[in-house]
Motif scaffolding. Structure first.
Motif, PDB file in Angstrom:
ATOM      1  N   THR A  68       0.828  -1.199   0.000  1.00 29.39           N
ATOM      2  CA  THR A  68       0.000   0.000   0.000  1.00 29.39           C
ATOM      3  C   THR A  68       0.867   1.256   0.000  1.00 29.39           C
ATOM      4  N   TYR A  69       1.956   1.232   0.743  1.00 28.74           N
ATOM      5  CA  TYR A  69       2.882   2.355   0.768  1.00 28.74           C
ATOM      6  C   TYR A  69       3.499   2.567  -0.617  1.00 28.74           C
ATOM      7  N   ALA A  70       3.925   1.479  -1.254  1.00 28.28           N
ATOM      8  CA  ALA A  70       4.503   1.575  -2.599  1.00 28.28           C
ATOM      9  C   ALA A  70       3.468   2.112  -3.589  1.00 28.28           C
ATOM     10  N   LEU A  71       2.215   1.688  -3.447  1.00 29.51           N
ATOM     11  CA  LEU A  71       1.146   2.188  -4.308  1.00 29.51           C
ATOM     12  C   LEU A  71       0.940   3.689  -4.092  1.00 29.51           C
ATOM     13  N   GLY A  72       0.991   4.139  -2.838  1.00 27.55           N
ATOM     14  CA  GLY A  72       0.848   5.564  -2.540  1.00 27.55           C
ATOM     15  C   GLY A  72       1.973   6.388  -3.146  1.00 27.55           C
ATOM     16  N   ILE A  73       3.203   5.899  -3.062  1.00 27.92           N
ATOM     17  CA  ILE A  73       4.349   6.597  -3.649  1.00 27.92           C
ATOM     18  C   ILE A  73       4.205   6.655  -5.172  1.00 27.92           C
ATOM     19  N   TYR A  74       3.753   5.564  -5.763  1.00 26.92           N
ATOM     20  CA  TYR A  74       3.554   5.519  -7.214  1.00 26.92           C
ATOM     21  C   TYR A  74       2.487   6.530  -7.635  1.00 26.92           C
ATOM     22  N   HIS A  75       1.384   6.574  -6.898  1.00 24.40           N
ATOM     23  CA  HIS A  75       0.319   7.532  -7.220  1.00 24.40           C
ATOM     24  C   HIS A  75       0.793   8.974  -7.020  1.00 24.40           C
ATOM     25  N   LEU A  76       1.629   9.214  -6.019  1.00 24.20           N
ATOM     26  CA  LEU A  76       2.173  10.553  -5.799  1.00 24.20           C
ATOM     27  C   LEU A  76       3.045  10.973  -6.979  1.00 24.20           C
ATOM     28  N   ASN A  77       3.875  10.071  -7.477  1.00 22.48           N
ATOM     29  CA  ASN A  77       4.715  10.373  -8.637  1.00 22.48           C
ATOM     30  C   ASN A  77       3.867  10.649  -9.881  1.00 22.48           C
ATOM     31  N   LEU A  78       2.803   9.882 -10.058  1.00 26.79           N
ATOM     32  CA  LEU A  78       1.907  10.125 -11.184  1.00 26.79           C
ATOM     33  C   LEU A  78       1.240  11.493 -11.058  1.00 26.79           C
ATOM     34  N   PHE A  79       0.818  11.847  -9.850  1.00 22.29           N
ATOM     35  CA  PHE A  79       0.139  13.116  -9.623  1.00 22.29           C
ATOM     36  C   PHE A  79       1.071  14.301  -9.898  1.00 22.29           C
ATOM     37  N   ILE A  80       2.329  14.184  -9.468  1.00 21.15           N
ATOM     38  CA  ILE A  80       3.299  15.249  -9.727  1.00 21.15           C
ATOM     39  C   ILE A  80       3.530  15.398 -11.230  1.00 21.15           C
ATOM     40  N   ALA A  81       3.630  14.288 -11.944  1.00 23.84           N
ATOM     41  CA  ALA A  81       3.794  14.363 -13.401  1.00 23.84           C
ATOM     42  C   ALA A  81       2.552  14.964 -14.054  1.00 23.84           C
ATOM     43  N   PHE A  82       1.379  14.692 -13.492  1.00 21.17           N
ATOM     44  CA  PHE A  82       0.132  15.259 -14.009  1.00 21.17           C
ATOM     45  C   PHE A  82       0.090  16.774 -13.820  1.00 21.17           C
ATOM     46  N   LEU A  83       0.655  17.269 -12.725  1.00 17.80           N
ATOM     47  CA  LEU A  83       0.644  18.700 -12.435  1.00 17.80           C
ATOM     48  C   LEU A  83       1.769  19.467 -13.127  1.00 17.80           C
ATOM     49  N   SER A  84       2.743  18.765 -13.674  1.00 20.11           N
ATOM     50  CA  SER A  84       3.923  19.412 -14.263  1.00 20.11           C
ATOM     51  C   SER A  84       3.706  19.701 -15.744  1.00 20.11           C
ATOM     52  N   PRO A  85       4.299  20.797 -16.228  1.00 22.43           N
ATOM     53  CA  PRO A  85       4.204  21.080 -17.666  1.00 22.43           C
ATOM     54  C   PRO A  85       5.078  20.126 -18.468  1.00 22.43           C
ATOM     55  N   LYS A  86       4.698  19.911 -19.713  1.00 21.97           N
ATOM     56  CA  LYS A  86       5.445  18.995 -20.576  1.00 21.97           C
ATOM     57  C   LYS A  86       6.885  19.460 -20.754  1.00 21.97           C
ATOM     58  N   VAL A  87       7.062  20.756 -20.962  1.00 23.83           N
ATOM     59  CA  VAL A  87       8.397  21.339 -21.079  1.00 23.83           C
ATOM     60  C   VAL A  87       8.648  22.107 -19.787  1.00 23.83           C
ATOM     61  N   ASP A  88       9.587  21.621 -18.985  1.00 25.71           N
ATOM     62  CA  ASP A  88       9.860  22.248 -17.692  1.00 25.71           C
ATOM     63  C   ASP A  88      10.556  23.582 -17.908  1.00 25.71           C
ATOM     64  N   PRO A  89       9.952  24.701 -17.455  1.00 27.64           N
ATOM     65  CA  PRO A  89      10.557  26.012 -17.686  1.00 27.64           C
ATOM     66  C   PRO A  89      11.915  26.177 -17.006  1.00 27.64           C
ATOM     67  N   SER A  90      12.174  25.445 -15.932  1.00 28.80           N
ATOM     68  CA  SER A  90      13.452  25.581 -15.235  1.00 28.80           C
ATOM     69  C   SER A  90      14.604  24.957 -16.025  1.00 28.80           C
ATOM     70  N   LEU A  91      14.299  24.078 -16.977  1.00 27.66           N
ATOM     71  CA  LEU A  91      15.346  23.414 -17.759  1.00 27.66           C
ATOM     72  C   LEU A  91      15.681  24.164 -19.041  1.00 27.66           C
ATOM     73  N   LEU A  92      14.876  25.155 -19.383  1.00 30.24           N
ATOM     74  CA  LEU A  92      15.125  25.901 -20.610  1.00 30.24           C
ATOM     75  C   LEU A  92      16.192  26.960 -20.368  1.00 30.24           C
ATOM     76  N   ASP A  93      17.250  26.947 -21.192  1.00 24.62           N
ATOM     77  CA  ASP A  93      18.293  27.967 -21.093  1.00 24.62           C
ATOM     78  C   ASP A  93      17.830  29.260 -21.743  1.00 24.62           C
ATOM     79  N   ASP A  94      17.201  29.106 -22.900  1.00 22.73           N
ATOM     80  CA  ASP A  94      16.731  30.259 -23.652  1.00 22.73           C
ATOM     81  C   ASP A  94      15.227  30.393 -23.442  1.00 22.73           C
ATOM     82  N   PRO A  95      14.748  31.525 -22.931  1.00 18.78           N
ATOM     83  CA  PRO A  95      13.312  31.654 -22.702  1.00 18.78           C
ATOM     84  C   PRO A  95      12.490  31.628 -23.985  1.00 18.78           C
TER      85      PRO A  95
END
Length: 196
Positions: A68-95
């Protein structure tokens, strides 16, 4: 290619019965997934029901807390990916590189593009619950642990991860939810004419 090298083929180059069976099973599964795509409320309701069944099973059996703990961690990782933009603005050198998110009210409307789309989020979360449910049928996965520590650790991990995600959202000024393009209305027409 030599005979029998491709998947699902027997030694003589003809498709095997087992290969055909699994190919047909995969096609039926994909067909059901395709049919369920427009019904997001029904899909998520079925996933919540499946989650409730899983939680009741874990509660009644009084075990499989590590699964159950492993399932919760997996769901948390999925949720963070769901909330994140496809192109991470922090990784872009050129705006100017990549699709930028609107930062001002009067900028052009750009919808939020997720790293993990909603359908894939639902599909992965549901598969995770099904796999966790299958694991509860095997005693090898019933590792004895003191479950309150796992709960506290998960809550702490959730809070730290969400705090970091919210700070990222504030720093790069994006909301992970698109409400559609804003429309502007003019003044209502009262039907009265002005005489000069």
């Amino acid at each position: 290619m030599p005979e029998g090298d491709s998947a699902g083929e027997s030694i003589h180059g003809k498709p095997s019965a087992i290969g055909n069976f699994f190919k047909r099973l995969g096609q039926i599964y994909q067909s059901w997934l395709d049919k369920s795509t427009p019904f997001s409320a029904v899909r998520w309701a079925s996933t919540l029901i499946l989650t409730a069944i899983y939680m009741i099973r874990v509660y009644i059996l009084q075990g499989w807390y590590i699964v159950t703990y492993a399932l919760g961690i997996y769901h948390l990782n999925l949720f963070i990916a769901f909330l994140s933009p496809k192109v991470d603005p922090s990784l872009l050198d050129d705006p100017d590189e990549g699709p930028a998110l609107p930062t001002k009210q009067n900028e052009e409307f750009r919808p939020f593009i997720r790293r993990l789309p909603e359908f894939k989020f639902w599909h992965s979360a549901t598969k995770g619950i099904v796999i966790a449910m299958i694991c509860t049928f095997f005693d090898a996965f019933n590792v004895p642990v003191f479950w309150p520590i796992l709960v506290m650790y998960f809550i702490m991990l959730f809070c730290i991860t969400m705090k970091r995600q919210i700070k990222h959202m504030i720093k790069y000024r994006y909301l992970p939810f698109t409400h559609g393009k804003r429309t502007y209305r003019g003044k209502d027409d009262t039907g009265k004419t002005f005489a000069s």
